[in-house]
Design a protein around this motif. Structure first.
Motif, mmCIF file in Angstrom:
data_model
loop_
_atom_site.group_PDB
_atom_site.id
_atom_site.type_symbol
_atom_site.label_atom_id
_atom_site.label_comp_id
_atom_site.label_asym_id
_atom_site.label_seq_id
_atom_site.Cartn_x
_atom_site.Cartn_y
_atom_site.Cartn_z
ATOM 1 N N ALA A 242 4.614 0.775 5.898
ATOM 2 C CA ALA A 242 3.898 1.624 4.937
ATOM 3 C C ALA A 242 4.668 2.917 4.675
ATOM 4 N N ARG A 243 5.220 3.512 5.740
ATOM 5 C CA ARG A 243 6.000 4.750 5.561
ATOM 6 C C ARG A 243 7.228 4.496 4.691
ATOM 7 N N ALA A 244 7.932 3.418 5.002
ATOM 8 C CA ALA A 244 9.136 3.102 4.234
ATOM 9 C C ALA A 244 8.780 2.788 2.784
ATOM 10 N N ILE B 252 0.839 -1.197 0.000
ATOM 11 C CA ILE B 252 0.000 0.000 0.000
ATOM 12 C C ILE B 252 0.874 1.248 0.000
ATOM 13 N N GLY B 253 1.926 1.234 0.806
ATOM 14 C CA GLY B 253 2.826 2.379 0.866
ATOM 15 C C GLY B 253 3.521 2.637 -0.454
ATOM 16 N N ASP C 108 -5.889 7.205 0.482
ATOM 17 C CA ASP C 108 -6.801 6.869 1.582
ATOM 18 C C ASP C 108 -6.367 5.588 2.273
ATOM 19 N N LEU C 109 -5.938 4.608 1.494
ATOM 20 C CA LEU C 109 -5.475 3.349 2.085
ATOM 21 C C LEU C 109 -4.236 3.569 2.940
ATOM 22 N N LEU C 110 -3.316 4.406 2.442
ATOM 23 C CA LEU C 110 -2.112 4.705 3.221
ATOM 24 C C LEU C 110 -2.483 5.412 4.512
ATOM 25 N N ALA C 111 -3.366 6.389 4.437
ATOM 26 C CA ALA C 111 -3.771 7.123 5.634
ATOM 27 C C ALA C 111 -4.400 6.189 6.654
ATOM 28 N N ALA C 112 -5.228 5.270 6.179
ATOM 29 C CA ALA C 112 -5.865 4.324 7.100
ATOM 30 C C ALA C 112 -4.828 3.415 7.749
#
Length: 300
Positions: free
Chosen positions: A281-283, A27-28, A66-70
Motif C-alpha cells: 500500500a505504501r509503495a 488502494i495505495g 480512510d482505506l489506505l489508513a486502515a
C-alpha cells in the motif's frame, strides 16, 4: 474499424486482480492519485476483477485516504485483509493453487475450454469444502466491505459460471447482493454458490484485468497489480497489452499503471500474504502520487 465512444460514457477505471497484496497496492495507488489531485473514484464505470472487485466495492463505500489508513494501521489478519482464496491459505497452498491451475491451462484448447475445466475443478473443491466453507467465505468478504449496498454509479464485477464456463458480469441490476458478487469474483478456490448457480473467480474470464469490458468509454485507466502478465498461451490473446490495443482501436484513450520496481519489491513472492499489505500500500501510494500529474490530462 475504429468507432467513436459514446460521449455519455466518459471515464472507466479498471481494477485488476492480484490477491491480498494486489488489493492493498490498488488502494495505495488510488489514494496516491487522489492526494496528487486525480480522483480515480469519480469514474463513470468501475470494473473489478477478483481482488480488484473487492477494491471496487471498498472505494465505493469509503474514501481512499480512510482505506489506505486502515490498510496501514490494521495488523495483518487473513480474516479481514486477504482478498483472495479463503482464510488460511499460506504459501504452500498458494503454490498448490498455481500448480493446479497451470495444469488446467496446459490441458485446455482455448479460453472457453479453460473456463469449463476450471469451473469443474472448483465445483469439486466446493463439494469437498462443504456448505460451511461458503458461509465463512461470505462472512469474510462482508467484513472487508465498508457497505453491503451497491453504489449509485456503475460498478461491474466479473465472474464465470462454474457449470457452463460462461462469463458473467454482476452489477446493481443483477439481483445479486454486492457481498455475493464480490465473493464470487474472488472465488479462486472452491466455486461460490449464489442461489442455484455457482461461480468462479473473474480472472478466469479473460485475464486478471478484463479491460476489454471498458469498450466504448472515451478514457480508460487500468490498474494491474500483476503487471499485465498472463499464464495463458499467446495465441489466446488474453494479455492486457492486447486488450489495450483493442480499446485504442475502438477509439478509447487508455493508460495503464503497473507496479514499479519499489512496488514489486514490496510484493515479495506471495501475493496472498497479508504481511505484505502495508508495504504494498505504501509503495502504491508513492507511485500513484508521482503519476497523478502525468495522468491528469487523461482524467480531467
Amino acid at each position: 474499424m475504429s468507432t467513436t465512444p459514446d460521449p455519455r460514457r466518459l471515464r472507466a477505471l479498471v481494477l485488476g486482480g492480484g490477491g491480498s497484496t494486489g488489493n492493498a497496492w490498488l488502494i495505495g495507488v488510488i489514494a496516491g492519485l487522489s492526494d496528487g489531485g486525480l480522483a480515480a473514484t469519480e469514474a463513470d464505470l468501475v470494473i473489478g476483477t477478483s481482488a480488484g472487485a473487492t477494491a471496487a466495492a471498498q472505494i465505493a463505500g469509503a474514501s481512499p485516504g480512510d482505506l489506505l489508513a486502515a490498510t496501514l494501521d490494521t495488523p495483518p489478519s487473513p480474516r479481514r485483509n486477504d482478498p483472495g482464496p479463503p482464510p488460511g491459505a499460506g504459501k504452500a497452498s498458494w503454490t498448490d493453487h498455481l500448480e493446479r491451475t497451470n495444469a488446467i491451462i496446459a490441458a485446455s484448447a482455448d479460453l472457453a475450454d479453460m473456463r469449463r475445466r476450471s469451473g469443474a475443478n472448483a465445483l469439486e473443491l466446493a463439494t469437498e469444502a462443504g456448505e460451511s466453507a461458503r458461509a465463512r467465505w461470505r462472512e469474510t468478504v462482508a467484513s472487508r466491505l465498508p457497505s453491503p449496498r451497491w453504489p449509485a454509479h456503475a460498478v461491474h464485477l466479473t465472474a464465470v459460471d462454474a457449470e457452463t464456463g460462461d462469463p458473467v458480469v454482476f452489477d446493481r441490476d443483477s439481483g445479486v447482493d454486492l457481498i455475493d458478487a464480490v465473493a464470487a469474483s474472488c472465488a479462486g478456490g472452491p466455486a461460490y454458490r449464489i442461489g442455484s448457480r455457482s461461480y468462479i473467480d473473474g480472472g478466469y474470464r479473460r485475464s486478471s484485468e478484463n479491460a476489454d469490458l471498458a469498450g466504448g468509454y472515451g478514457r480508460v485507466l487500468v490498474l494491474s497489480p500483476l503487471g499485465g502478465r498472463t499464464r495463458h498461451p499467446a495465441s489466446w490473446r488474453s494479455d492486457l497489452a492486447t486488450q489495450v490495443d483493442e480499446l485504442r482501436r475502438g477509439g478509447s484513450r487508455v493508460e495503464t499503471i503497473l507496479p514499479d520496481a519499489d512496488s514489486l519489491t514490496a510484493f515479495g513472492d506471495n501475493m496472498m500474504s497479508p504481511a505484505t499489505r502495508a508495504p504494498a500500500a505504501r509503495a502504491g501510494h508513492d507511485q500513484g502520487r508521482r503519476l497523478a500529474g502525468l495522468l491528469a490530462d487523461l482524467w480531467d
